[in-house]
Design a protein around this motif. Structure first.
Motif, PDB file in Angstrom:
ATOM      1  N   ASP A  78       0.854  -1.199   0.000  1.00 26.43           N
ATOM      2  CA  ASP A  78       0.000   0.000   0.000  1.00 26.43           C
ATOM      3  C   ASP A  78       0.885   1.243   0.000  1.00 26.43           C
ATOM      4  O   ASP A  78       1.252   1.764   1.049  1.00 26.43           O
ATOM      5  N   ASN A  98       0.333   4.238  -0.360  1.00 29.98           N
ATOM      6  CA  ASN A  98      -0.264   5.434   0.249  1.00 29.98           C
ATOM      7  C   ASN A  98      -0.497   5.276   1.752  1.00 29.98           C
ATOM      8  O   ASN A  98      -1.212   6.081   2.355  1.00 29.98           O
ATOM      9  N   ASN A  99       0.100   4.290   2.361  1.00 34.29           N
ATOM     10  CA  ASN A  99      -0.074   4.063   3.795  1.00 34.29           C
ATOM     11  C   ASN A  99       0.766   5.088   4.567  1.00 34.29           C
ATOM     12  O   ASN A  99       1.985   4.956   4.708  1.00 34.29           O
ATOM     13  N   VAL A 100       0.122   6.136   5.048  1.00 35.31           N
ATOM     14  CA  VAL A 100       0.837   7.248   5.675  1.00 35.31           C
ATOM     15  C   VAL A 100       1.484   6.834   7.000  1.00 35.31           C
ATOM     16  O   VAL A 100       2.544   7.353   7.374  1.00 35.31           O
ATOM     17  N   ARG A 129       4.656   5.066   6.074  1.00 39.63           N
ATOM     18  CA  ARG A 129       5.576   6.046   5.489  1.00 39.63           C
ATOM     19  C   ARG A 129       6.212   6.899   6.592  1.00 39.63           C
ATOM     20  O   ARG A 129       7.435   7.121   6.603  1.00 39.63           O
ATOM     21  N   GLN A 175       0.822  13.973   2.682  1.00 42.84           N
ATOM     22  CA  GLN A 175      -0.442  13.262   2.796  1.00 42.84           C
ATOM     23  C   GLN A 175      -1.271  13.734   3.984  1.00 42.84           C
ATOM     24  O   GLN A 175      -2.499  13.767   3.926  1.00 42.84           O
TER      25      GLN A 175
END
Length: 395
Positions: free
Chosen positions: A59, A61-63, A66, A92
């Motif tokens: 994923d 876009n997994n903040v 990240r 994000q």
């Protein structure tokens, strides 16, 4: 490298529900997240990095992953790799102030000074944790200082001094900045107005700081000749004269304090000094009037409160003196004379335990001031603020 416990402050735990029917990908993410947390707990950051990367492969876009990856890389000292992940997390979710502060620190360490300044300026006012806020503030100060922006550096130093008044790193940083500001201002004045009254005033203050009272007086007098109405000048001259061992200078002290008060009727410090002079001459009513007027001008003047307390004590009115002395101790707790006076008041009231407590505090502060005096003597400087001598301390 051991990852400090502070990492846990930044880690954003992914929610895990043992009873939910999550998709296979979600189950894998949760498994990697649990494993990463365990690796961090057991101080295996390299393995934790691998787990966070696995989450991002699943994923991108997994903040949470990240941000956690960026934080882990930061505390490993890998700032070049940490910065992109921290930056992506902030993009994000813009209100991740701790992450943005670490981003600014990373950017500074890899030479991206402009970006570091922008991120630290944005995040610094929002940080709540003391340790991180101090670190971010110190980094921001270094950026300003390196760019020669001493005013902005001083502003942040002022915030940090309020936040951590006993932190020696903060105190030294403030000292360095303020010293440079003094030097810069002095140099500019010397170039623009080398023979002005203000320049003589600056030179007088510097000589006074170095213990050259005679030289300070000479420059103050020259400044008075050039501009006798200069605000604060007559008071500073009077202060220098008051420290002089010359009988001729001492004769001028009261006149100069009176001149200071004439120039500025709201000068409570001049009122206090005139009260001191009257008290030493046993002119108790006059002393009380001066101190009372000073306190009216500035209700939080510790010296005025102490002066009233001393005067009332000498007028055999210790019960009236007590609240003023207690207020003085609250406003300026490190003044040894105040605690000595309180011990006398308590002793007169038969409060032996309180008297002994105040006397012990007096002795502790007296010893501390003696040690400080030795430090200043080694530096060949005079303290910026000198306590008025207790000439009647044994009375």
């Amino acid at each position: 490298m051991r990852i400090p416990a502070v990492v846990s402050v930044f880690l954003i735990a992914a929610s895990v529900s043992a009873f939910s029917q999550a998709p296979t990908k979600q189950q894998q993410i949760e498994s990697h997240s649990r494993q990463a947390q365990e690796f961090l707990r057991t101080n295996q950051p390299d393995l934790a990095v691998r787990e966070f990367n696995s989450i991002l492969e699943l994923d991108p876009n997994n903040v949470d992953a990240r941000g956690n990856l960026g934080v882990t890389l930061f505390f490993k000292g890998d700032y070049a790799k940490a910065a992109p992940h921290l930056r992506a997390a902030v993009k994000q979710r813009p209100n991740l102030w701790k992450i943005e502060a670490l981003l600014g620190m990373s950017e500074r360490r890899i030479g991206q000074t402009a970006a570091a300044q922008a991120d630290l300026e944005k995040s610094f006012p929002q940080l709540q944790e003391e340790k991180l806020r101090i670190q971010a503030g110190m980094e921001l100060i270094e950026i300003y200082y390196g760019a020669g922006n001493l005013d902005k550096a001083a502003s942040i130093a002022g915030v940090l001094r309020q936040l951590a008044p006993t932190n020696t790193d903060v105190l030294y940083t403030a000292y360095r900045i303020y010293s440079d500001l003094v030097g810069e201002s002095t140099l500019t004045m010397a170039m623009l107005a080398p023979k002005s009254a203000r320049m003589h005033q600056v030179m007088a203050q510097e000589m006074a700081r170095q213990g050259n009272t005679e030289g300070a007086i000479a420059h103050y007098r020259e400044a008075v000749k050039l501009d006798p109405q200069l605000p604060g000048l007559r008071f500073e001259l009077a202060e220098a004269l008051n420290l002089s061992s010359s009988a001729a200078d001492q004769e001028q002290v009261e006149k100069e304090y009176q001149a200071a008060l004439s120039d500025n009727p709201f000068d409570e410090k001049a009122e206090c000094r005139l009260g001191d002079i009257a008290l030493r001459a046993s002119e108790l009513e006059s002393a009380l009037a001066h101190y009372t007027r000073a306190l009216e001008l500035q209700p939080n003047d510790a010296e005025a409160c102490l002066g009233i307390g001393k005067t009332l004590t000498q007028m055999h009115r210790p019960a009236e003196a007590e609240p003023y002395l207690k207020r003085s101790a609250q406003l300026e707790p490190f003044n040894a004379a105040t605690h000595y006076r309180l011990s006398l008041v308590y002793r007169a009231a038969g409060r032996t335990a309180d008297a002994q407590k105040e006397l012990a505090e007096f002795q502790r502060l007296k010893d501390m001031k003696e040690r400080l005096k030795q430090v200043y003597e080694e530096m060949r400087l005079q303290p910026v603020k000198q306590e008025r001598p207790e000439t009647d301390i044994a009375k």
